[in-house]
Motif scaffolding. Structure first.
Motif, PDB file in Angstrom:
ATOM      1  N   THR A   1       0.851  -1.185   0.000  1.00  0.00           N
ATOM      2  CA  THR A   1       0.000   0.000   0.000  1.00  0.00           C
ATOM      3  C   THR A   1       0.890   1.239   0.000  1.00  0.00           C
ATOM      4  O   THR A   1       1.708   1.426   0.906  1.00  0.00           O
ATOM      5  CB  THR A   1      -0.927   0.032   1.233  1.00  0.00           C
TER       6      THR A   1
ATOM      7  N   HIS B   1      -9.429   1.571   6.196  1.00  0.00           N
ATOM      8  CA  HIS B   1      -9.724   2.014   4.835  1.00  0.00           C
ATOM      9  C   HIS B   1      -9.119   1.049   3.809  1.00  0.00           C
ATOM     10  O   HIS B   1      -9.673   0.830   2.738  1.00  0.00           O
ATOM     11  CB  HIS B   1      -9.170   3.434   4.619  1.00  0.00           C
ATOM     12  N   CYS B   2      -7.971   0.487   4.146  1.00  0.00           N
ATOM     13  CA  CYS B   2      -7.286  -0.438   3.234  1.00  0.00           C
ATOM     14  C   CYS B   2      -7.739  -1.885   3.444  1.00  0.00           C
ATOM     15  O   CYS B   2      -7.208  -2.800   2.812  1.00  0.00           O
ATOM     16  CB  CYS B   2      -5.782  -0.382   3.479  1.00  0.00           C
TER      17      CYS B   2
ATOM     18  N   GLY C   1      -9.459   9.080  -1.155  1.00  0.00           N
ATOM     19  CA  GLY C   1      -8.641   8.754   0.011  1.00  0.00           C
ATOM     20  C   GLY C   1      -9.177   9.345   1.296  1.00  0.00           C
ATOM     21  O   GLY C   1     -10.386   9.486   1.473  1.00  0.00           O
TER      22      GLY C   1
ATOM     23  N   LEU D   1      -3.222   5.073  -1.540  1.00  0.00           N
ATOM     24  CA  LEU D   1      -4.090   5.829  -0.636  1.00  0.00           C
ATOM     25  C   LEU D   1      -3.558   7.252  -0.426  1.00  0.00           C
ATOM     26  O   LEU D   1      -2.566   7.458   0.271  1.00  0.00           O
ATOM     27  CB  LEU D   1      -4.179   5.105   0.716  1.00  0.00           C
TER      28      LEU D   1
ATOM     29  N   VAL E   1       1.040   5.027   0.491  1.00  0.00           N
ATOM     30  CA  VAL E   1       0.279   6.104   1.134  1.00  0.00           C
ATOM     31  C   VAL E   1       1.020   7.413   0.882  1.00  0.00           C
ATOM     32  O   VAL E   1       2.225   7.510   1.134  1.00  0.00           O
ATOM     33  CB  VAL E   1       0.140   5.848   2.653  1.00  0.00           C
TER      34      VAL E   1
END
Length: 246
Positions: A138, A196-197, A179, A168, A140
């Motif tokens: 992920t 959220h992920c 996001g 994100l 970010v």
């Protein structure tokens, strides 16, 4: 000893009125994704040099750097004026240990960045070997404004190439179009970043690479340490690997 070589400016891409990418060609030594080098220019007979991470993959002939034009920045102000065909000096030898061969393999990897510190992550993600070490990654990216979310086409291309890559954005000074709102630290502290992920994180399954301004790196590391993670050291592997971005 610095080993300066001449770099020819190929292109400058302006993302906003202060964020730009400088693309040059030069005969530099090999580097690992995630490493940095130095760019320099002579001013009043003095060499002004600053460290910048490579954004491009090591295999690319175009060397790319992602910069912010700082109002009182001695070097960035000059770099921002460059045009294709101009020259700038580059250190041929790369430095730094913010590379995946320094990181234990794990189920998932969170790449936490702010501002121009997304650069080294883009270089790392452009390499197939990162996917031999992690099943899910992920990326970010914390920024102030939605407009600061540069490299959208590159990120979309990486996601097409590697469906296991999630992206994100976290926007602190206005409502996020995509996001989350706020700062990365706040969203880790209240759990919304991982929720959220749809990620279940634990020291057994998760690695963190953190790249940003010194305060962000310090605060994010402290939060994760409070949650049971430890700094990754060669003698004592942990889950947190950091790079200060100035």
């Amino acid at each position: 000893m610095s080993n300066w070589v001449e770099a020819s400016v190929k292109e400058i891409v302006w993302w906003t009125d202060s964020l730009f990418s400088l693309i040059v060609n030069a005969d530099v030594g090999p580097f690992k994704a995630g490493q940095f080098t130095k760019l320099s220019m002579m001013m009043d007979e003095k060499r002004i040099a600053r460290a910048y991470s490579y954004v491009n993959a090591p295999s690319s002939p175009d060397l790319e750097f992602y910069l912010i034009n700082v109002a009182d920045g001695l070097l960035s102000q000059q770099l921002a004026k460059l045009k294709p065909g101009d020259t700038v000096m580059i250190e041929s030898r790369a430095s730094g240990f913010f590379t995946i061969d320094e990181i234990p393999a794990s189920e998932q990897l969170f790449m936490l960045s702010t501002g121009t510190a997304i650069g080294p992550f883009l270089s790392i993600l452009d390499q197939p070997d990162v996917w031999q070490q992690f099943k899910h990654i992920t990326l970010v990216h914390g920024v102030r404004l939605n407009a600061d979310l540069s490299y959208q086409a590159k990120i979309a291309q990486l996601q097409q190439q590697y469906p296991q890559l999630a992206y994100l954005p976290v926007v602190s000074r206005e409502q996020a179009i995509v996001g989350l709102d706020g700062r990365i630290t706040d969203r880790i502290a209240d759990g919304t970043l991982f929720n959220h992920c749809n990620s279940t994180v634990s020291p057994q399954s998760t690695q963190f690479m953190i790249c940003g301004n010194p305060q962000m790196v310090k605060d994010t590391s402290a939060l994760l340490i409070k949650q049971g993670y430890t700094r990754n050291r060669r003698r004592e592997p942990g889950q947190i690997t950091v790079e200060q971005y100035w």
